[in-house]
Design a protein around this motif. Structure first.
Motif, PDB file in Angstrom:
ATOM      1  N   MET A  90       1.218 -93.328 -62.840  1.00  0.00           N
ATOM      2  CA  MET A  90      -0.218 -93.464 -63.904  1.00  0.00           C
ATOM      3  C   MET A  90      -0.987 -94.522 -63.283  1.00  0.00           C
ATOM      4  SD  MET A  90      -0.632 -92.752 -66.977  1.00  0.00           S
ATOM      5  CE  MET A  90       0.965 -92.196 -67.689  1.00  0.00           C
ATOM      6  N   PRO A  91      -2.332 -94.306 -63.581  1.00  0.00           N
ATOM      7  CA  PRO A  91      -3.244 -95.352 -62.706  1.00  0.00           C
ATOM      8  C   PRO A  91      -3.106 -96.381 -63.563  1.00  0.00           C
ATOM      9  CG  PRO A  91      -4.132 -93.484 -64.028  1.00  0.00           C
ATOM     10  CD  PRO A  91      -3.063 -93.104 -64.071  1.00  0.00           C
ATOM     11  N   TRP A  92      -3.334 -97.715 -63.134  1.00  0.00           N
ATOM     12  CA  TRP A  92      -3.531 -99.121 -63.400  1.00  0.00           C
ATOM     13  C   TRP A  92      -5.138 -99.279 -64.011  1.00  0.00           C
ATOM     14  CZ3 TRP A  92       0.811-101.130 -65.121  1.00  0.00           C
ATOM     15  CH2 TRP A  92       1.688-101.158 -64.357  1.00  0.00           C
ATOM     16  N   ILE A  93      -5.312-100.059 -65.059  1.00  0.00           N
ATOM     17  CA  ILE A  93      -6.540-100.267 -65.340  1.00  0.00           C
ATOM     18  C   ILE A  93      -6.494-101.624 -65.522  1.00  0.00           C
ATOM     19  CG2 ILE A  93      -8.368-100.146 -67.490  1.00  0.00           C
ATOM     20  CD1 ILE A  93      -7.007 -97.101 -67.967  1.00  0.00           C
ATOM     21  N   GLY A  94      -7.675-102.085 -65.005  1.00  0.00           N
ATOM     22  CA  GLY A  94      -7.679-103.783 -65.055  1.00  0.00           C
ATOM     23  C   GLY A  94      -8.751-104.226 -66.136  1.00  0.00           C
ATOM     24  N   GLN A 131      -6.119-112.128 -58.800  1.00  0.00           N
ATOM     25  CA  GLN A 131      -4.865-111.934 -57.670  1.00  0.00           C
ATOM     26  C   GLN A 131      -3.765-112.772 -58.046  1.00  0.00           C
ATOM     27  OE1 GLN A 131      -4.984-109.541 -55.212  1.00  0.00           O
ATOM     28  NE2 GLN A 131      -2.720-109.796 -55.191  1.00  0.00           N
ATOM     29  N   GLU A 132      -3.866-114.087 -58.411  1.00  0.00           N
ATOM     30  CA  GLU A 132      -3.137-115.177 -58.570  1.00  0.00           C
ATOM     31  C   GLU A 132      -2.463-114.804 -59.839  1.00  0.00           C
ATOM     32  OE1 GLU A 132      -3.222-119.640 -60.099  1.00  0.00           O
ATOM     33  OE2 GLU A 132      -4.572-118.821 -58.585  1.00  0.00           O
ATOM     34  N   GLY A 133      -3.072-114.152 -60.847  1.00  0.00           N
ATOM     35  CA  GLY A 133      -2.516-113.867 -62.225  1.00  0.00           C
ATOM     36  C   GLY A 133      -1.831-112.645 -62.563  1.00  0.00           C
ATOM     37  N   MET A 134      -2.158-111.639 -61.821  1.00  0.00           N
ATOM     38  CA  MET A 134      -1.706-110.207 -61.807  1.00  0.00           C
ATOM     39  C   MET A 134      -1.097-109.850 -60.959  1.00  0.00           C
ATOM     40  SD  MET A 134      -3.130-108.836 -64.814  1.00  0.00           S
ATOM     41  CE  MET A 134      -2.586-110.546 -65.423  1.00  0.00           C
ATOM     42  N   GLY A 135      -1.079-110.180 -59.677  1.00  0.00           N
ATOM     43  CA  GLY A 135      -0.075-110.006 -58.530  1.00  0.00           C
ATOM     44  C   GLY A 135      -0.376-108.670 -57.990  1.00  0.00           C
ATOM     45  N   LEU A 136      -1.690-108.053 -58.298  1.00  0.00           N
ATOM     46  CA  LEU A 136      -1.968-106.750 -57.970  1.00  0.00           C
ATOM     47  C   LEU A 136      -3.331-106.686 -57.431  1.00  0.00           C
ATOM     48  CD1 LEU A 136      -0.842-103.751 -58.443  1.00  0.00           C
ATOM     49  CD2 LEU A 136      -2.300-103.674 -60.278  1.00  0.00           C
ATOM     50  N   ALA A 137      -3.689-106.369 -56.112  1.00  0.00           N
ATOM     51  CA  ALA A 137      -4.949-106.159 -55.404  1.00  0.00           C
ATOM     52  C   ALA A 137      -5.855-105.302 -56.369  1.00  0.00           C
ATOM     53  CB  ALA A 137      -4.767-105.703 -54.040  1.00  0.00           C
ATOM     54  N   LEU A 185      -3.465-106.244 -67.440  1.00  0.00           N
ATOM     55  CA  LEU A 185      -3.102-104.963 -66.677  1.00  0.00           C
ATOM     56  C   LEU A 185      -2.784-103.834 -67.730  1.00  0.00           C
ATOM     57  CD1 LEU A 185      -3.305-103.998 -63.956  1.00  0.00           C
ATOM     58  CD2 LEU A 185      -0.711-104.601 -63.951  1.00  0.00           C
ATOM     59  N   PHE A 186      -2.947-102.810 -67.928  1.00  0.00           N
ATOM     60  CA  PHE A 186      -2.981-101.862 -68.714  1.00  0.00           C
ATOM     61  C   PHE A 186      -2.514-100.384 -67.750  1.00  0.00           C
ATOM     62  CE2 PHE A 186      -5.713-104.598 -71.028  1.00  0.00           C
ATOM     63  CZ  PHE A 186      -5.377-104.260 -72.541  1.00  0.00           C
ATOM     64  N   ASP A 187      -1.737 -99.495 -68.660  1.00  0.00           N
ATOM     65  CA  ASP A 187      -1.949 -97.971 -68.454  1.00  0.00           C
ATOM     66  C   ASP A 187      -1.775 -97.320 -69.580  1.00  0.00           C
ATOM     67  OD1 ASP A 187       0.895 -98.269 -69.477  1.00  0.00           O
ATOM     68  OD2 ASP A 187       1.810 -97.837 -67.615  1.00  0.00           O
ATOM     69  N   LEU A 188      -1.299 -95.963 -69.531  1.00  0.00           N
ATOM     70  CA  LEU A 188      -1.533 -95.157 -70.370  1.00  0.00           C
ATOM     71  C   LEU A 188      -0.275 -94.420 -70.880  1.00  0.00           C
ATOM     72  CD1 LEU A 188      -4.704 -93.034 -69.415  1.00  0.00           C
ATOM     73  CD2 LEU A 188      -4.566 -95.177 -70.747  1.00  0.00           C
ATOM     74  N   ASP A 189       0.150 -94.206 -72.205  1.00  0.00           N
ATOM     75  CA  ASP A 189       1.492 -93.733 -72.425  1.00  0.00           C
ATOM     76  C   ASP A 189       1.248 -92.197 -72.535  1.00  0.00           C
ATOM     77  OD1 ASP A 189       0.021 -92.748 -74.722  1.00  0.00           O
ATOM     78  OD2 ASP A 189       1.114 -94.208 -76.243  1.00  0.00           O
TER      79      ASP A 189
END
Length: 320
Positions: A1-5, A51-57, A18-22
């Motif tokens: 599932m793609p990540w949406i920032g 980056q610091e808060g989400m831990g995702l590039a 950080l969101f994804d879809l059901d």
């Protein structure tokens, strides 16, 4: 599932989500953190805080939408109205991979939030059932005053809903009577402005200025806020000013689909729109019999701006 920032860059706080879809394609918030806008200055510092808060590039996202409390100059550049942040997303191009970016006014995002969880769970304040084909509008006082409207959609057979941003908060505030004119002169002197806007009157700094005018005590917005929790002159005046500005925005947008209240002041003091002074001031054009048709709703889901930014991100990713 793609990540949406999603990013909601406000005058005081910046929120990251950080969101994804059901399975049904509905948005799900997976993570959210809050940082201080004072730590930001440009796109690079924003990316570091993300980056610091989400831990995702960023390159791991399908889309990233940044809502900013201020005017958006073009597809890549924007600046805050009540903070010293200047964004230029061209700095993010290298190393972003296939992630798609979009800058939006923060109240564009608040408008799109009507279509998500915050809109579905909004609390009715007063007014009739929202008209299915009606324009929806949002208004929110906090560090400043934001406002936008949402038009179109499948119910009107004109494609996807379209959020229209505004700088309504920077219009001169409509003072009425000698007492309010005296306050306008006081506020103009305190703030060093020739004209006092809604942004100056119903924001946190506006509350401080109002309480000082009425009591002689100069307090921070947080300290002045204690006088909104009990019956006082500060509460009556502030509720009246809020009701008037809401009524004006409702007349401007004819939002028969609902006027949604958001922003830090309504979240901290949710009783404000039920105050008699607010209600009396809201119905500021009785001869038209228009405002009686406006449903007033209040967001109760936290971080509504992130939800709206994520809705935009989902559409952006789908167009890739």
């Amino acid at each position: 599932m793609p990540w949406i920032g999603a990013v909601d860059l406000g005058g005081t706080h910046t929120r990251y989500g950080l969101f994804d879809l059901d399975a049904g394609g509905e948005l799900r918030m997976r993570r959210a953190v809050t940082g201080m806008t004072a730590r930001l200055s440009d796109a690079r510092s924003l990316r570091e805080q993300w980056q610091e808060g989400m831990g995702l590039a960023v390159k791991e996202l399908a889309a990233l939408v940044i809502g900013i409390a201020g005017p958006v100059h073009d597809a890549c550049r924007a600046s805050t109205s009540n903070a010293s942040v200047r964004l230029d997303l061209r700095e993010w191009a290298a190393g972003a991979g296939s992630c798609r970016f979009r800058l939006a006014n923060d109240f564009e995002c608040e408008a799109y939030a009507c279509l998500t969880e915050p809109g579905r769970r909004a609390k009715a304040v007063f007014g009739p059932t929202p008209e299915a084909t009606g324009v929806r509008a949002v208004l929110g006082p906090g560090t400043g005053l934001g406002a936008a409207q949402l038009v179109g959609g499948a119910t009107l057979c004109v494609g996807l809903p379209l959020a229209l941003p505004s700088e309504f908060g920077h219009c001169p505030f409509p003072f009425v009577g000698q007492e309010e004119t005296d306050f306008a002169a006081f506020a103009a002197q305190r703030l060093g402005k020739a004209l006092v806007s809604g942004d100056d009157v119903v924001s946190g700094r506006g509350l401080s200025c109002l309480h000082e005018f009425l009591s002689g005590d100069a307090l921070t917005p947080e300290a002045a806020g204690q006088f909104l929790r009990e019956e006082s002159a500060t509460l009556r005046w502030y509720a009246r000013f809020l009701g008037r500005i809401c009524g004006q925005w409702a007349l401007t947008t004819l939002c028969y689909g609902g006027l949604y209240l958001t922003g830090g002041m309504f979240k901290r003091y949710p009783h404000l729109p039920a105050h008699p002074a607010f209600i009396e001031a809201f119905f500021c054009a009785p001869q038209l019999r228009v405002l009686e048709r406006i449903p007033l709703r209040r967001y109760t889901v936290d971080m509504s701006g992130l939800w709206g930014a994520a809705w935009l991100g989902r559409e952006l990713a789908a167009d890739a």
